[in-house]
Scaffold this active site. Sequence first.
Site, PDB file in Angstrom:
ATOM      1  N   HIS A  65      -4.364   4.431  -3.929  1.00  0.00           N
ATOM      2  CA  HIS A  65      -3.965   4.187  -5.306  1.00  0.00           C
ATOM      3  C   HIS A  65      -5.146   4.403  -6.231  1.00  0.00           C
ATOM      4  O   HIS A  65      -6.303   4.352  -5.806  1.00  0.00           O
ATOM      5  CB  HIS A  65      -3.447   2.752  -5.483  1.00  0.00           C
ATOM      6  N   CYS A 194      -9.677  -6.537  -7.359  1.00  0.00           N
ATOM      7  CA  CYS A 194     -10.147  -5.297  -6.746  1.00  0.00           C
ATOM      8  C   CYS A 194     -10.473  -4.300  -7.850  1.00  0.00           C
ATOM      9  O   CYS A 194     -10.096  -4.510  -9.002  1.00  0.00           O
ATOM     10  CB  CYS A 194      -9.113  -4.722  -5.775  1.00  0.00           C
TER      11      CYS A 194
END
Length: 676
Positions: A65, A194
């Site tokens: 991603h 993250c």
Amino acid sequence: MSELITAELVDLDLSAGSKEAAARSLAERMAGLGRVTDLDGFLADVAAREAQMPTGLDGGIGIPHCRSAHVTEPTLAFGRSAAGIDFGAADGPADLIFLIAAPAGGDADHLSILSTLARHLMDEEFTGALRRASDPAAAAALIRGDEPEAVTEAEAGAEAEAATGPAAKPETDAGPEAKPEPATPFRIVAVTSCPTGIAHTYMAAEALAKAGKEAGVELVVETQGSAGFKRLDPEVVAAADGVIFAHDVEVRDKARFAGKPTVDVGVKAGVNRPAELIAEVREKAARGDVSAPAAAGSAPMDRDGEAGDGFGTRLRKWLMTGVSYMVPFVAAGGLLIALAFAIGGYGINKAPSVAEHFVWTESASWAALLFQIGSVAFGFLVPVLAGFIAYGMADRPGLVPGFVGGAIALTVNAGFLGGLIAGLIAGAVVMAVQRVRVAPALRGIMPVVVIPLISSAVVGFLMFLVVGKPIAALQKALTDWLSGLSGANAVILGVILGLMMTFDLGGPLNKVAYAFAVGGLANPNDGSLKVMAAVMAAGMVPPLAMAVATTVRGGLFTRTERENGKAAWVLGASFITEGAIPFAAADPLRVIPSAMAGGAVTGALSMAFGCTLRAPHGGVFVVPLIGQPLLYLVAVLAGTAVTAALVVLLKGLRKTAAPAVAAPEATAVAGEPAGV
């Protein structure tokens, strides 16, 4: 707004053999629907994200991603691989692959949907249903949540646990024997985050919440993701017995959790081993261990310190924190100054202040305006470097003494070296003050009043009266040495800088060389301008060489590498050394030595030719601002040719040797000639 995922974005028979091929196959589906505007650019962003940290998860899941400017709207593509694809998970290949594409400014609604998906992936019923799905439309509907029976229970549990912790056990059916439960169970607060803020943030939160429920503790998670974050209730934080940070970016408002037993790890640890983290924080609480660096003012770059990092590793992280925050000021100020020189000539630095004299119709006035804006931006270089080195060491309390020390470094003419030392001193002073035990009533004013006051006074004293003048003398000696560089000495320095720029392709050593060059631009002379030219020239070589190699001998590279080679033309021309990372990651033993050889040649030639550069970035787009521009291009082309030739040669030798090794095995396959 289109659906996040449709049947056209699902491939239940994904045949890709590598994670790069899988990402390309799924990305092509996105591009076919107009959701990705530049396929190669998007895949480069995916590869860059993958290089930060593998996206494979236990349980057979791969979740590449990224955020990308080449994405028009948040999109999810799903592929199911029968053979499995290696995404770096500890338990082996992934058969469920989710490619998540978020635009650079993704909207909160769709990012919330993506976070919900991330939580679903921790639910075995959900992943099992995907493995059994018989057609793309059914799989897409399941991922969207159109089938409540498959998804709703997991979602409800995730949202409830993320908001309030594990649900209480029913009292009616448990009987009288269940009542002796502890009135105050162990309480944990956790923060997950993250770099992209899309997937691992929420998967770690879900994993921790489930593990907390199984362990019988109250665990509440704050997810600091792309969809924003809601701070935990201060009363919940105050009542917590321990803290877990599972993050790969800085925890926002970290001081809220000071003074508690803390476990500080990367976000993947939160996904893969949540039960261990809970056990670890309970052990720390039992020992009364509340003085770990992470608990009361650890640095954003120190979150992995408990894993055994030595002082050298931590020092590198601190310095890189300062450099990373400094670079935008360098780019803005340096390019504005370079543009001013291009318009008004090098004498524009003598122009009067535009606040007092500005003529709208004169190009010289506009050039002076650009120069003076750039000079102001460049003036922040040393204070920002010092401030954020201290921030990297001691978090927010380090900012004030760091900036003060950096400003004093400029005042005493200690320059770039002075800022570096000032940042380290400021961070060390703050860390020392933070170790002093104070009464609970005083903790609130420590980061706001006491620490800035004491640390600024100490740093100011040291910079003005102790270390400032010696550093200024050293800075002057270095400046004079650079100014007098000529002949063999200049060439040797060019070789060293070229090797540093190409060894780790944008990593710490590369950044050290770049920071050294940029520091010389603060007080430019002929030598420092030569250093800047050599550094940028060498940094352009690796991606340009990979582009050349994939063009002239495409058969030596995979299809994905050939596609990356097309993007490398632009990346190399723009002085983005990281464009060569996908090639180095796939074949480091051949690519990295070749890149270093070419970088050394380019650095040496640039120095020998006497090329100079006043802009800190820009690649070929600032060639008109380079001294000896034609010879500069010759240096870049020579290094590119050396690296490309070596890569082709080394890869060709490997390909030639491969059939001889494989021949005995190949002849055993019926119907295939040996060596095929």
